[in-house]
Design a protein around this motif. Structure first.
Motif, mmCIF file in Angstrom:
data_model
loop_
_atom_site.group_PDB
_atom_site.id
_atom_site.type_symbol
_atom_site.label_atom_id
_atom_site.label_comp_id
_atom_site.label_asym_id
_atom_site.label_seq_id
_atom_site.Cartn_x
_atom_site.Cartn_y
_atom_site.Cartn_z
ATOM 1 N N SER A 14 0.641 -1.235 0.000
ATOM 2 C CA SER A 14 0.000 0.000 0.000
ATOM 3 C C SER A 14 0.679 1.307 0.000
ATOM 4 C CB SER A 14 0.217 0.228 0.240
ATOM 5 O OG SER A 14 1.794 1.674 -0.545
ATOM 6 N N ALA A 15 -0.100 2.113 0.320
ATOM 7 C CA ALA A 15 0.162 3.287 -0.395
ATOM 8 C C ALA A 15 0.190 4.526 0.410
ATOM 9 C CB ALA A 15 -0.905 3.410 -1.423
ATOM 10 N N LEU A 48 -9.051 -3.980 -0.634
ATOM 11 C CA LEU A 48 -7.718 -3.435 -0.894
ATOM 12 C C LEU A 48 -6.986 -3.140 0.408
ATOM 13 C CD1 LEU A 48 -5.665 -2.417 -2.995
ATOM 14 C CD2 LEU A 48 -6.833 -0.198 -2.918
ATOM 15 N N SER A 49 -7.682 -2.579 1.373
ATOM 16 C CA SER A 49 -7.088 -2.290 2.678
ATOM 17 C C SER A 49 -6.600 -3.569 3.346
ATOM 18 C CB SER A 49 -8.101 -1.583 3.586
ATOM 19 O OG SER A 49 -8.555 -0.371 3.025
ATOM 20 N N ALA A 258 1.282 -11.837 -6.171
ATOM 21 C CA ALA A 258 0.131 -11.907 -7.077
ATOM 22 C C ALA A 258 -1.045 -11.073 -6.582
ATOM 23 C CB ALA A 258 -0.284 -13.358 -7.264
ATOM 24 N N LEU A 259 -1.335 -11.142 -5.270
ATOM 25 C CA LEU A 259 -2.456 -10.382 -4.720
ATOM 26 C C LEU A 259 -2.050 -8.966 -4.351
ATOM 27 C CD1 LEU A 259 -4.174 -13.046 -2.425
ATOM 28 C CD2 LEU A 259 -4.768 -12.376 -4.763
ATOM 29 N N GLY A 260 -0.985 -8.846 -3.556
ATOM 30 C CA GLY A 260 -0.583 -7.534 -3.056
ATOM 31 C C GLY A 260 -0.079 -6.599 -4.126
ATOM 32 N N THR A 261 0.355 -7.148 -5.261
ATOM 33 C CA THR A 261 0.805 -6.302 -6.364
ATOM 34 C C THR A 261 -0.170 -6.354 -7.532
ATOM 35 O OG1 THR A 261 3.131 -6.553 -5.769
ATOM 36 C CG2 THR A 261 2.657 -5.895 -8.011
ATOM 37 N N MET A 267 -7.290 -3.086 -8.548
ATOM 38 C CA MET A 267 -8.353 -2.493 -7.739
ATOM 39 C C MET A 267 -8.079 -1.016 -7.481
ATOM 40 S SD MET A 267 -8.999 -5.575 -5.019
ATOM 41 C CE MET A 267 -10.374 -4.730 -4.248
ATOM 42 N N GLN A 268 -6.811 -0.687 -7.240
ATOM 43 C CA GLN A 268 -6.468 0.701 -6.989
ATOM 44 C C GLN A 268 -6.732 1.574 -8.209
ATOM 45 O OE1 GLN A 268 -2.384 1.773 -6.917
ATOM 46 N NE2 GLN A 268 -2.649 3.375 -5.383
#
Length: 327
Positions: A14-15, A48-49, A258-261, A267-268
């Motif tokens: 995240s971001a 996403l969170s 795969a999921l976190g990136t 989604m972002q």
């Protein structure tokens, strides 16, 4: 993290935001997500969170079976595969031009290779919850750096107060009044240094790649490919090939990439297109909360009163450092 700079991490968890955004051109927004999504944006925001919040837990589990450089390598490799699959499905090419790839190589170093490795090394000695809180200091570092590196970002009383409040929160998390007793100084320093890498990288991206043709997916995919090469070479020099592939650490690394990136970035992009960067960037403030909760409930990490209190102060300070924008 994407090239509309609503988050500090390209291709990663995240971001934390930098102080300004690179606005998506209409064509890029269309590439990021078209039409109205099937799921309500609040549901996708929550997912996403959770994905980015759990990234620190996945790093922790990954380091139980692999060297830190190998965890970082797996993360960018599987993240790159996810984005390349999207590009293949869309029949969209990777960026072109040696100059662009040269800048992407530097961005990969600053936004992926170095911070991903630092976080993995940090979590050898600190809880995943503390790593998640250290990650939340990125907006504070970004604001401080922008005052020097970006002349249009002028200091205001509100933002300077946020900077001071945020670092007061860091001292609270670390228990400064106790002489930082019980805190691994090296691991914490590595995590804070990783958080510092993101705004440095985004300042570089803003100055070199802001007007580069191509969608955020293509640019990020190219960047992750370069980070994969960088970490493959680094791992070959500084680590030995794993003797086995334990189940949970392996699954954690795959999910981290795969999921976190891959999934999270898609989604972002869609959220930014649908609800705008100002609202979408609020995911930043849920990440340390989820990281702390996951660390305590899943990994059994200890939680003292100063950790959640300090984290809340950090997030309040980070929120104050962000310039006021309209969605």
């Amino acid at each position: 993290m994407s090239y509309e700079i609503v988050g500090p991490r390209v291709g990663g968890m995240s971001a934390p935001t930098t102080t300004r955004s690179i606005r998506l051109r209409p064509s890029l927004a269309t590439a990021a997500g078209t039409g109205r999504a099937a799921l309500d944006w609040r549901i996708r925001f929550g997912v996403l969170s959770v994905i980015w919040g759990f990234s620190f837990l996945l790093i922790k589990v990954g380091t139980e079976g692999y060297a830190p450089f190998q965890v970082a390598l797996g993360r960018v490799f599987f993240g790159a595969l996810a984005l390349l699959a999207v590009l293949l499905f869309r029949r969209e090419p990777l960026p072109r031009g040696l100059r662009t790839w040269g800048h992407l190589a530097v961005a990969a170093l600053l936004l992926n290779t170095v911070p991903f490795s630092l976080f993995a090394y940090a979590e050898l000695s600190i809880p995943s919850s503390l790593a998640g809180i250290c990650n939340a200091t990125s907006p504070l570092w970004g604001m401080a750096l922008s005052l020097v590196a970006l002349s249009e970002d002028r200091p205001t009383r509100r933002r300077v107060a946020g900077l001071g409040l945020g670092f007061l929160g860091v001292l609270t998390v670390l228990g400064a009044w106790q002489g930082f007793a019980g805190v691994d100084a090296k691991g914490t320093a590595l995590a804070l240094l990783a958080a510092l890498c993101y705004p440095i990288g985004w300042i570089y991206v803003r100055r070199t790649l802001a007007d580069t043709p191509g969608s955020p997916v293509a640019l990020t995919g190219g960047q992750l490919l370069l980070s994969t090469v960088q970490l493959a070479l680094t791992s070959a020099v500084f680590t030995t090939a794993p003797a086995s592939f334990p189940l949970w650490p392996t699954l954690s690394v795959i999910a981290l990439g795969a999921l976190g990136t891959g999934m999270a970035l898609q989604m972002q992009y869609a959220l930014v297109t649908e609800i705008g960067p100002t609202t979408a960037q609020m995911v930043t403030y849920f990440i340390p909360v989820i990281a702390t909760t996951a660390g305590v409930l899943v990994l059994g990490e200890q939680l003292h009163w100063n950790t959640p209190v300090g984290a809340a102060i950090v997030l309040a300070g980070a929120a104050l450092t962000q310039p006021r924008r309209r969605t």
